[in-house]
Write a protein that holds these residues in place. Structure first.
Motif, PDB file in Angstrom:
ATOM      1  N   ALA A 115      32.960  26.461  33.465  1.00 12.68           N
ATOM      2  CA  ALA A 115      34.152  27.227  33.089  1.00 12.68           C
ATOM      3  C   ALA A 115      35.086  27.447  34.266  1.00 12.68           C
ATOM      4  CB  ALA A 115      33.738  28.572  32.497  1.00 12.68           C
ATOM      5  N   GLU A 121      43.574  28.402  35.531  1.00 11.66           N
ATOM      6  CA  GLU A 121      43.274  29.660  34.834  1.00 11.66           C
ATOM      7  C   GLU A 121      42.783  30.704  35.833  1.00 11.66           C
ATOM      8  OE1 GLU A 121      41.462  29.343  30.891  1.00 11.66           O
ATOM      9  OE2 GLU A 121      41.261  27.197  31.285  1.00 11.66           O
ATOM     10  N   GLN A 123      43.577  33.885  36.455  1.00 13.47           N
ATOM     11  CA  GLN A 123      43.253  35.223  36.000  1.00 13.47           C
ATOM     12  C   GLN A 123      41.926  35.237  35.249  1.00 13.47           C
ATOM     13  OE1 GLN A 123      44.818  37.920  37.010  1.00 13.47           O
ATOM     14  NE2 GLN A 123      43.291  39.176  35.944  1.00 13.47           N
ATOM     15  N   ARG A 124      41.699  34.207  34.440  1.00 18.23           N
ATOM     16  CA  ARG A 124      40.417  34.111  33.739  1.00 18.23           C
ATOM     17  C   ARG A 124      39.280  33.924  34.745  1.00 18.23           C
ATOM     18  NH1 ARG A 124      37.265  29.702  31.252  1.00 18.23           N
ATOM     19  NH2 ARG A 124      36.125  30.520  29.445  1.00 18.23           N
ATOM     20  N   ASN A 125      39.498  33.099  35.756  1.00 15.68           N
ATOM     21  CA  ASN A 125      38.470  32.893  36.772  1.00 15.68           C
ATOM     22  C   ASN A 125      38.135  34.193  37.493  1.00 15.68           C
ATOM     23  OD1 ASN A 125      38.574  30.203  36.082  1.00 15.68           O
ATOM     24  ND2 ASN A 125      39.738  29.583  37.894  1.00 15.68           N
ATOM     25  N   VAL A 127      38.425  37.237  36.299  1.00 17.57           N
ATOM     26  CA  VAL A 127      37.686  38.093  35.367  1.00 17.57           C
ATOM     27  C   VAL A 127      36.229  37.645  35.264  1.00 17.57           C
ATOM     28  CG1 VAL A 127      37.470  38.759  32.941  1.00 17.57           C
ATOM     29  CG2 VAL A 127      39.721  38.759  34.050  1.00 17.57           C
ATOM     30  N   LEU A 128      36.006  36.332  35.215  1.00 24.21           N
ATOM     31  CA  LEU A 128      34.645  35.815  35.071  1.00 24.21           C
ATOM     32  C   LEU A 128      33.800  36.110  36.302  1.00 24.21           C
ATOM     33  CD1 LEU A 128      35.289  32.343  33.343  1.00 24.21           C
ATOM     34  CD2 LEU A 128      34.537  34.487  32.286  1.00 24.21           C
ATOM     35  N   VAL A 156      29.765  32.272  29.529  1.00 24.35           N
ATOM     36  CA  VAL A 156      30.754  33.106  28.851  1.00 24.35           C
ATOM     37  C   VAL A 156      30.817  32.723  27.378  1.00 24.35           C
ATOM     38  CG1 VAL A 156      32.633  31.530  29.515  1.00 24.35           C
ATOM     39  CG2 VAL A 156      33.149  33.908  28.887  1.00 24.35           C
ATOM     40  N   GLY A 160      34.800  35.924  25.466  1.00 26.91           N
ATOM     41  CA  GLY A 160      35.073  36.245  26.857  1.00 26.91           C
ATOM     42  C   GLY A 160      34.035  37.116  27.529  1.00 26.91           C
TER      43      GLY A 160
END
Length: 521
Positions: A115, A121, A123-125, A127-128, A156, A160
């Motif tokens: 992922a 990505e 912002q997603r990274n 968060v993860l 994930v 999310g």
């Protein structure tokens, strides 16, 4: 042909029917390979479709009763920790040959090592990775254990939510493996830049303070990152940026990766100055004993020795913490943080303090303003220079100021120094003057007035205690290191310790500390 027994799910509900499970077991095995969606230890068998995954642990050689007991214990722990997908369901699989296998089924998730490949990505990274930190740190705090740090062990969901995939837990090591994991992230992800590192670091600081309720954790991690190897200058810059954020999260500002971030990784004031003269004064464990400190500093001034290192525990036990802090601020010596300094700065006495020591720390907190306590809190945990290292406790202690160097531990510490290319370490905490040293694996303990280190490859040097000696002497103790001759002179000076005892009693500090002063024990 398989026979399947459902043991139970993490959330205690029923999510899978037996015909569905046996049908999935009839599909082809999924190959395991590094860099793909399925990575596992030898002996792991994977059966999967678009929505679910069965993992069979063929490496566990158990009878049916042993397997049931193992899964029930594991399931109870998973329910307690709440880091796995709630649908995860344990299965006992029995083959035609009566072989019993441990297995589990859960929804198919996207593993994080896959992922996090996309640099687009961000912002997603963020968060993860923050979610991984939260799972990891929460387990460490609540269970005293750690999760496997590999990103293939985290995944994930489509919603999310990040979950842990592995079935195993390991002994908590005080942020050692966690720090290594951070270094691996920096080395591995080519899309990491200074702005991302800073935001990730800030998230980590918030988590550490929220989970552990302890601001010292971030400094422990920063200290461990200092020795991390990076393959090139750009990665080294990112590492130093993360260290900077951990040390001073409120000061860090986003910076272009083209800027030299090494110059921004500023240590607390006490650690800035590089000792350059021939002689270095070594002071440790002052413990708020102002007359003893004054005696030592006046002697050093008369001898024109103006460089020194204070090896922690400036406060605690004694009756004049503010006066000692002010005198050290004026003299300009470098100083590091001891466990008593930490306890007074933060109010945290949960680890490593006797009942009487906690009473003294509580009393000391009441004597110091917020500024003085902040000064203590800002002291570095260690100081590393080209030819020596300084720490309060022991060089191999990841917490810096709890472990002791003494007869039972010095060989392990010399091993650590040898393995890490460390020749000379100054430390306090034991209150006992002397050295432990190694020459070609021949280890010795030495005490005396003057000791040469020239013949030794590794040496641990404790100058004794300025304010509370424990080797049967009442004189104040310190040492002077001659860098040219590689020689340590251990010093003892008489002073009016009876006045300190009287003031301790006047302040109603525990009598045990006065008796220590009286007998030097």
């Amino acid at each position: 042909m398989w026979t399947v027994e459902i043991i139970g799910a993490v959330d205690g509900r029923s999510h899978y029917e037996l015909p569905y499970i046996t049908g999935l077991l009839a599909t082809d095995l999924q190959a395991l390979a590094v860099g793909t969606a399925f990575v596992g230890r030898p002996g792991t068998l994977i059966y999967t479709n678009a929505s679910d995954v069965i993992k069979v642990r063929s490496d566990l050689e158990l009878t049916a009763s042993q397997a049931r007991a193992w899964m029930w214990r594991t399931l109870q722990k998973e329910r307690q920790l709440a880091v796995h997908h709630p649908f995860k369901t344990w299965l006992l699989i029995t083959g035609q040959d009566a072989t019993s296998l441990v297995a589990s089924i859960c929804p198919r998730l996207e593993p994080l090592h896959m992922a996090l490949k996309s640099a687009s990505e961000r912002q997603r990274n963020l968060v993860l990775l923050t979610a991984v930190f939260e799972l990891y740190l929460t387990v460490a705090k609540t269970a005293g254990e750690k999760l496997d740090e590999g990103l293939s062990n985290f995944a994930v969901s489509a919603e999310g939510q990040v979950y842990y995939l592995d079935d195993e837990y390991y002994a908590w090591d005080g942020f050692v493996a966690f720090s290594i994991m951070l270094g691996v992230f920096i080395r591995s992800f080519i899309w990491f830049d200074a702005a991302f590192i800073e935001e990730l670091g800030r998230n980590l600081v918030r988590l550490l303070r929220g989970v552990f309720q302890d601001s010292e954790c971030q400094h422990v991690i920063a200290g461990q990152l200092q020795s991390m190897f990076m393959p090139n200058e750009q990665k080294e810059h990112l590492l130093q940026r993360l260290i900077k954020v951990l040390q001073h999260p409120s000061d860090a500002k986003p910076t272009s990766t083209s800027t030299s971030l090494l110059s921004t990784a500023v240590a607390p004031k006490a650690a800035k100055r590089q000792a350059s003269g021939r002689y270095l004064a070594l002071l440790a464990d002052i413990h708020a004993n102002y007359p003893a400190l004054t005696c030592v500093l006046d002697y050093l001034k008369a001898e024109h020795i103006n460089e020194g290192i204070v090896l922690g525990d400036i406060v605690g036990y004694g009756p004049e913490p503010q006066a000692c802090i002010e005198r050290l601020q004026d003299c300009g010596f470098q100083a590091i943080k001891g466990n008593h300094d930490y306890g007074v700065a933060t109010g945290d006495t949960a680890k490593g303090f006797s009942r009487e020591a906690k009473m003294a720390i509580d009393w000391t907190i009441g004597q110091l303003s917020a500024d003085y306590r902040q000064w203590l809190n800002d002291l570095p945990l260690s100081i590393q220079q080209e030819d020596w290292y300084a720490v309060h406790g022991a060089p191999m202690d990841p917490d810096y100021f709890y472990a002791y160097v003494y007869a039972m531990t010095y060989q392990d510490n010399l091993d650590y120094m040898q393995q890490n290319g460390m020749g000379l370490c100054f430390h306090g905490h034991s209150h006992i003057p002397g050295i432990f040293a190694r020459r070609k694996y021949n280890d010795v303990q030495k005490t005396g007035q003057i000791i040469s280190l020239a013949a030794y490859q590794q040496a641990l040097v404790c100058p004794g205690s300025v304010g509370q000696p424990r080797n049967g002497h009442t004189d104040t103790q310190f040492a002077i290191y001659d860098k040219e001759l590689r020689r340590v002179s251990f010093m003892q000076l008489p002073y009016d310790y009876q006045s300190v005892i009287a003031k301790m009693r006047q302040c109603h500090l525990p009598e045990a500390f006065a008796l220590r002063m009286l007998h030097g024990r």
